[in-house]
Enzyme design. Structure first.
Site, short mmCIF file in Angstrom:
data_model
loop_
_atom_site.label_atom_id
_atom_site.label_comp_id
_atom_site.label_asym_id
_atom_site.label_seq_id
_atom_site.Cartn_x
_atom_site.Cartn_y
_atom_site.Cartn_z
N PHE A 177 0.87 -1.17 0.00
CA PHE A 177 0.00 0.00 0.00
C PHE A 177 0.91 1.23 0.00
CE2 PHE A 177 -2.77 3.19 1.98
CZ PHE A 177 -3.89 3.05 1.18
N ASP B 84 2.15 -5.51 8.17
CA ASP B 84 0.96 -4.68 8.09
C ASP B 84 -0.23 -5.62 7.92
OD1 ASP B 84 -1.23 -3.16 7.17
OD2 ASP B 84 0.08 -1.65 6.27
N TYR C 230 -10.87 -0.32 10.80
CA TYR C 230 -12.12 0.08 10.14
C TYR C 230 -12.50 -0.83 8.98
CZ TYR C 230 -8.56 2.66 7.45
OH TYR C 230 -7.43 3.01 6.74
N LYS C 231 -11.71 -1.85 8.70
CA LYS C 231 -12.05 -2.78 7.63
C LYS C 231 -12.81 -3.96 8.23
CE LYS C 231 -7.91 -1.38 5.07
NZ LYS C 231 -8.53 -0.46 4.11
N ARG D 163 -12.49 -4.80 -7.13
CA ARG D 163 -12.23 -5.49 -5.86
C ARG D 163 -13.56 -5.82 -5.17
NH1 ARG D 163 -8.27 -3.23 -1.51
NH2 ARG D 163 -10.09 -1.88 -1.23
#
Length: 406
Positions: A127, A196, A221-222, A370
């Site tokens: 990322f 990560d 938050y995922k 996605r």
């Protein structure tokens, strides 16, 4: 053909032991497959936050730091996240953003690695922010960045390697990296492993303690459903806690935070990862959201995740004309996270139309669709419907037509 898959989906949903958790979330009539970007709202959180605002802040005010447990929230919530990533209590502290925690972890790992180790291996497919932060940390510590595909890191690690920063699941393709194997290879070379977990925590077993990970970071938050911008977390292995030297020492990580002394003395344990005053509203929303995990085994979540993504890919193959999309997500279960990424030449136009028709995924430019599968609230009927609507959209979007013309 669609009736066949719809019937199978209904049968799978009836047999799904995790299906009872769907009612814990605020969902509409559509299909939400973007929990790998933002998890759905747990239905009980608004009432909890109303109490935080009206009573804890509105009535108790400053007293809530002690009486409502605000002060201990970062480590208390860390202990709740710990079982989901395979960590013992006292090894995770919640606070700040993922980016800030990446900075803490990379600099601290560089310091732990010692003299003569001046290389930081960075996942070249990472990322982007991880790469930005690692590059800045390298400039500050006198290290150099070596960008590599994770598959190349084990062989590349050597006597000059201080650490490797790796995404557990690739955010574009959904590829699951070999955390146990790469961590062991880095240790054999005398280097540290920093992981990560943003796209794996809450979706699959991680095993931080079991596999000897040194430091790890992740967002909430995922798949953990903590809400937009909810605080991230930092994991520090017990063996490193006494020597963990944070580049961001703050009053919240001081051994005597209210002593207000000019000299800094770090607190014990993972508390060294704290910095300043925590964002209490977001922190307590996260704490409440984690209630949905009560009684849930992460191994069951993983089993359903794999079944969902298998079924979705099967439906896509059955419904979508050959050549319109190509999966870039690995077929092997051991190499797959909890998302499916499809390469599609018309991806921007297709995703916009999918969302308009009630199937919410997301897009990674230029050509990746996605679809994230959050097993606590996504079912097999959702997977079948998403594949069917995708086929319908592709039938209406001319192949290879530039999005601006659609």
């Amino acid at each position: 053909m669609s009736d066949t898959y719809a019937r199978r989906a209904a049968e799978l949903d009836r047999a799904d032991g995790l299906g009872v958790h769907r009612k814990k979330f605020v969902l509409d009539e559509g299909v939400y497959l973007d929990g790998n970007s933002l998890g759905a709202l747990p239905a009980h959180v608004p009432a909890r936050m109303a109490d935080v605002l009206a009573r804890e802040w509105g009535e108790l005010r400053i007293r809530s730091w002690d009486e409502s447990g605000w002060w201990t929230a970062p480590e208390r919530i860390g202990d709740r996240i710990a079982p989901l990533v395979g960590a013992a209590p006292g090894r995770i502290v919640v606070g700040d953003s993922t980016s800030v925690n990446v900075f803490k972890a990379v600099v601290a790992a560089a310091r732990l690695a010692g003299e003569g180790r001046d290389e930081i291996l960075v996942d070249a497919t990472t990322f982007p922010t991880d790469g930005y932060i690692a590059a800045s940390a390298a400039r500050l510590t006198g290290h150099r960045i070596v960008p590599l595909d994770p598959a190349e890191m084990a062989a590349a690690a050597g006597p000059r390697t201080a650490l490797a920063l790796v995404n557990h699941v690739d955010y574009r393709t959904g590829r699951l990296q070999d955390l146990p194997g790469l961590t062991a290879a880095l240790h054999a070379a005398g280097a540290l492993a920093v992981w990560d977990l943003c796209h794996s925590a809450g979706a699959l077993p991680v095993g931080l303690d079991e596999h000897g990970v040194d430091l790890a970071v992740g967002c909430t938050y995922k798949y953990l459903n903590g809400g937009p911008g909810s605080p991230a977390y930092l994991y520090v292995a017990e063996r490193h806690q006494a020597a963990f030297d944070s580049p961001l020492p703050g009053w919240n990580s001081h051994a005597d935070p209210f002593g207000m002394t000019p000299g800094y003395q770090a607190a014990d344990g993972a508390l060294r990862g704290r910095v300043g005053t925590p964002d209490i509203l977001s922190t307590l929303a996260l704490e409440s959201a984690l209630d949905v995990w009560d009684g849930v085994a992460i191994e069951d979540v993983r089993a359903k995740s794999l079944a969902l993504t298998d079924f979705f890919l099967e439906c896509v193959e059955a419904y979508v004309p050959a050549g319109r999309v190509v999966s870039v997500t690995p077929e092997a279960h051991g190499e797959r996270g909890s998302q499916v990424a499809l390469r599609c030449a018309e991806a921007p136009a297709v995703m916009a139309e999918l969302i308009r028709r009630g199937v919410v995924g997301d897009l990674r430019r230029p050509d990746i669709l996605r679809f994230g599968f959050t097993p606590l609230y996504v079912g097999f009927a959702d997977a079948e419907r998403a594949a069917r609507v995708l086929a319908e959209v592709l039938a209406d979007v001319p192949a290879h037509l530039p999005p601006a013309q659609v």
